[in-house]
Design an enzyme around this catalytic site. Structure first.
Site, short mmCIF file in Angstrom:
data_model
loop_
_atom_site.label_atom_id
_atom_site.label_comp_id
_atom_site.label_asym_id
_atom_site.label_seq_id
_atom_site.Cartn_x
_atom_site.Cartn_y
_atom_site.Cartn_z
CG ASN A 176 -13.36 -2.79 -10.46
OD1 ASN A 176 -13.35 -2.88 -11.84
ND2 ASN A 176 -14.15 -2.33 -9.82
N GLY A 177 -9.44 -5.11 -9.96
CA GLY A 177 -8.22 -5.65 -9.35
C GLY A 177 -7.33 -6.18 -9.99
CE LYS A 228 -5.70 18.76 -5.45
NZ LYS A 228 -5.00 17.44 -5.31
CG HIS A 253 20.81 21.17 0.94
ND1 HIS A 253 22.23 21.13 1.41
CD2 HIS A 253 20.17 21.70 1.61
CE1 HIS A 253 22.20 21.86 2.38
NE2 HIS A 253 21.01 22.37 2.64
CE LYS A 290 -12.53 11.61 -5.52
NZ LYS A 290 -11.61 12.75 -5.35
CB CYS A 337 -11.91 -0.73 -12.82
SG CYS A 337 -10.09 -1.28 -13.59
NE ARG A 351 -14.48 3.20 -9.53
CZ ARG A 351 -14.44 2.91 -8.28
NH1 ARG A 351 -14.59 3.29 -7.16
NH2 ARG A 351 -13.52 1.97 -8.20
CD1 TRP A 398 -7.04 4.64 -14.74
CD2 TRP A 398 -5.76 3.09 -13.92
NE1 TRP A 398 -5.94 5.29 -14.17
CE2 TRP A 398 -5.17 4.31 -13.57
CE3 TRP A 398 -5.15 2.02 -13.33
CZ2 TRP A 398 -3.97 4.51 -13.09
CZ3 TRP A 398 -4.09 1.96 -12.60
CH2 TRP A 398 -3.36 3.18 -12.61
CD GLU A 437 -2.82 18.48 -1.91
OE1 GLU A 437 -2.17 17.23 -1.99
OE2 GLU A 437 -4.22 18.34 -2.57
CD GLU A 444 -3.78 15.06 -7.88
OE1 GLU A 444 -4.15 14.06 -7.43
OE2 GLU A 444 -4.00 16.12 -7.32
C1 G6P Z 1 -5.75 9.01 -5.90
C2 G6P Z 1 -6.64 10.41 -5.95
C3 G6P Z 1 -6.04 11.46 -5.20
C4 G6P Z 1 -6.08 10.96 -3.73
C5 G6P Z 1 -5.34 9.49 -3.55
C6 G6P Z 1 -5.51 8.87 -2.27
O1 G6P Z 1 -4.65 9.17 -6.58
O2 G6P Z 1 -6.59 10.79 -7.11
O3 G6P Z 1 -6.96 12.67 -4.95
O4 G6P Z 1 -5.28 11.88 -2.79
O5 G6P Z 1 -5.84 8.33 -4.52
O6 G6P Z 1 -6.84 8.46 -2.14
P1 G6P Z 1 -7.53 8.41 -0.75
O7 G6P Z 1 -8.78 7.61 -1.05
O8 G6P Z 1 -6.79 7.19 0.09
O9 G6P Z 1 -7.47 9.44 0.05
#
Ligand code: G6P
Length: 618
Positions: A100-101, A495, A514, A613, A2, A27, A74, A491, A498
């Site tokens: 927000n929150g 990706k 396993h 974000k 948000c 965001r 969001w 990672e 995501e």
């Molecule tokens: C969200 C973002 C990710 C990020 C994660 C942790 O899920 O989309 O890209 O890795 O938060 O965020 P931070 O700001 O703590 O690295």
């Protein structure tokens, strides 16, 4: 996640609010809205599910008004919909709020408000937790309290973290902001005869670089001439603003089709900038300046714990590896959201390192609180955002110099965090006497090759695109790696999930037998990370096992590795790197593979569905 904006001044508030919200789009959000108040107290509240362009289209002619608040939502409580979008108003329509929150106790607060007036129980307009906030403020106002007192009383009733912007219909000259806990920040922006509010600096970018970050527990009254901050049991004061450095060019997409692609290409620069002045060779030193923990403090550390979420957790996993290998000290990593609700044994004499690009991830902040309250251990944060909440909680910060990262999926902040962790490992190793001059020099020289490793990885974009085009329709990927490449496999899978919306699992290759191997067939491609490190032969065995199940293999290994190329269906050769540095060589390739799959699928790469974000809710 948000976003909040606010404006009070002489200009028309609506377009300013909308533009601010556009700057917060990165965001992630699913609906948006603005509330604008004109000088006669006429209120317009406009909200829409979907993108900001849908809101803009719904608004048509912008309502007049020189004060207003806006929000990108969001969804947490209630589906994304017009009626659940913020702003929300009290039943009288007088108090208007964006938030927000999470109000964790919103059910009991709703019941409390309903019980107070059973004769005309309120019909709640939304399914949100937020809607109790304007109602609570209105209730306090009805008891003769000022708006600030009413907000204070309301904050006292809310469980969980909240950041709020609000106004009262009867007073178009003021907007209010309040912060309780870590639900993302609220920044006050100072203009000339006009003032702004925003949850994040980019929204203020075109207007002002003079800001004040609201602290936990503060309530701000903002009019066109400035702001007054109210703290508990203290007289109101005009806060001391500060200048921030945000380069407008850096937040533009430039020639790139997506911010994510731009940020992938900015990685060599982000790395060089983050390392600059922190890896000195003659005499050798790592992180010598700007670092608030002394060598004595680092010497007394007996164990290091690295925590984070998402991509930052993967950086933490690699950081653990380096701290063990380079600093020769026991190290571990943990998922912040799990760690904070356990009673782990982290001592004796622990050092806790939090990795968070935003510095605002609620689970990481919660874990930092847990560390402080339970052990009082020294804490370091690695973050890209100066002044973020995590920097205030930590004893020392290592600030990345990656520039603003707009794409929701982290890329350049990942490699930046890696560089910071590597430097930290060197610094701890040096303080503990594990690295002599020669060894430290060697380690730092290796790190200085990281930007060019990434640069050369970027040259493989065309190859990644070709391979991605063969797998656009794949429903699954298994990504295998070993040792320091295992977190890179995770990672890579993250990706794919995501931005490409492909189910993918990152696995330690030794674990494949396993369970995951049962999934493999011709339709189940496997990405294998296999540079010529100490575990190369083991990776080759794993690839043989995959091929024996007829699963297609995309191998990523050292340049010119004919043996690997022959075994795989597709092969990508990355520049050979020192064993500890292969994460830098592999990262651009796994990012570009996911990017090109998402591109071929026509997906919203910079704002993937359901993602945010900065994750300010649990
Ligand atoms: C969200 C973002 C990710 C990020 C994660 C942790 O899920 O989309 O890209 O890795 O938060 O965020 P931070 O700001 O703590 O690295």
């Amino acid at each position: 996640m948000c976003g909040i904006v606010g404006y009070v001044g002489q200009q028309s508030a609506g377009p300013i609010l909308l533009e601010g919200l556009q700057r917060l789009e990165y965001r992630g959000y699913d609906s948006s809205g603005i509330a604008v108040l004109d000088r006669d107290g006429a209120l317009s509240v406009l909200k829409r599910q979907g993108k900001l362009r849908d809101l803009e289209a719904a608004i048509g002619v912008m309502p007049p008004g020189a004060a207003g608040i806006g929000h990108t939502r969001w969804a947490t409580h209630g589906t994304p919909s017009d009626r659940n979008a913020h702003p929300h108003a009290s039943s009288s329509g007088d108090v208007v709020v964006v938030h927000n929150g999470i109000v964790e106790n919103y059910r009991s607060l709703k019941a409390l408000l309903d019980a107070a007036k059973p004769e005309r129980a309120r019909s709640w307009q939304s399914e949100t937790d937020t809607e109790v906030i304007p109602e609570l403020i209105a209730r306090e106002l009805n008891q003769g309290r000022s708006f600030v007192e009413a907000m204070r009383a309301c904050l006292g009733l809310l469980h969980g973290a909240s950041a709020i912007a609000a106004f009262h219909r009867a007073d178009p000259s003021r907007i209010y902001a309040a912060r309780k806990g870590s639900a993302g920040g609220i920044v006050i922006g100072y203009g000339d005869g006009e003032m702004y509010l925003a949850s994040d600096l980019p929204a203020l970018l075109p207007h002002t670089a003079t800001v004040y970050h609201l602290e936990d527990g503060e309530i701000a009254v903002v009019d066109s001439q400035g702001a007054v901050v109210h703290r508990v049991n203290q007289p109101p004061l005009r806060p001391v603003s500060r200048q921030v450095d945000l380069d407008p060019v850096a937040v533009a997409r430039g020639p790139y089709r997506h911010f994510m692609l731009k940020e992938i290409h900015e990685q060599p620069r982000a790395l060089s900038d983050t390392i600059r002045g922190r890896a000195r060779l003659d005499p050798p030193s790592a992180l010598a300046d700007e670092f608030e923990l002394s060598d004595d403090q680092l010497r007394s550390v007996e164990r290091v714990l690295v925590i984070g979420m998402g991509t930052s957790l993967h950086a933490a996993m690699i950081g653990r590896w380096w701290i063990e290998q380079i600093a020769g000290i026991p190290a571990d990593f943990d998922n912040a959201s799990e760690f904070r609700f356990r009673a782990p044994v982290i001592g004796p004499s622990p050092l806790v390192v939090s990795v968070t690009q935003s510095g605002e991830t609620i689970d990481t902040l919660g874990a930092m609180d847990h560390v402080r309250d339970r052990w009082g251990a020294p804490q370091i944060v690695i973050t890209n955002v100066e002044g973020s909440e995590a920097t205030r909680k930590a004893d020392a910060s290592i600030l990345l110099r990656c520039g603003p990262e707009v794409g929701v999926a982290s890329t350049k902040t990942f490699v930046g965090s890696l560089a910071a962790l590597y430097l930290l490992a060197c610094r701890i190793g040096r303080a503990r006497g594990v690295l002599d001059d020669g060894e430290l020099t060697e380690r730092l020289e290796q790190l200085l090759t990281a930007p060019s490793l990434v640069e050369r990885g970027l040259e493989l974009s065309k190859r990644c695109k070709e391979i991605a085009s063969s797998y656009t329709g794949a429903a699954n990927f298994l990504v295998l790696g070993r040792g320091i490449e295992h977190p890179i496999a995770m990672e890579a899978a993250l990706k794919c999930k995501e931005i490409s919306y492909v189910h993918a699992e990152g696995y330690a290759a030794g674990e494949m037998k396993h369970g995951p191997i049962a999934l493999l067939d011709q339709q189940f491609p496997v990405i294998a990370l296999a540079t010529r490190g100490p575990l190369f032969d083991k990776m080759m065995s794993a690839i043989q096992q995959v091929s024996a199940r007829q699963a297609p293999v995309i191998a990523i290994g050292d340049e010119g590795d004919a043996e690997l190329a022959e075994l795989a269906d597709h092969y990508i050769g990355v520049p050979p790197a020192n064993d500890l540095l292969t994460p830098f060589a592999l990262t651009p390739v796994i990012q570009l593979l996911a990017y090109h799959i998402a591109l071929a699928r026509g997906l919203d790469i910079d704002q993937p569905r359901n993602l945010a974000k900065t994750v300010t809710v649990e």
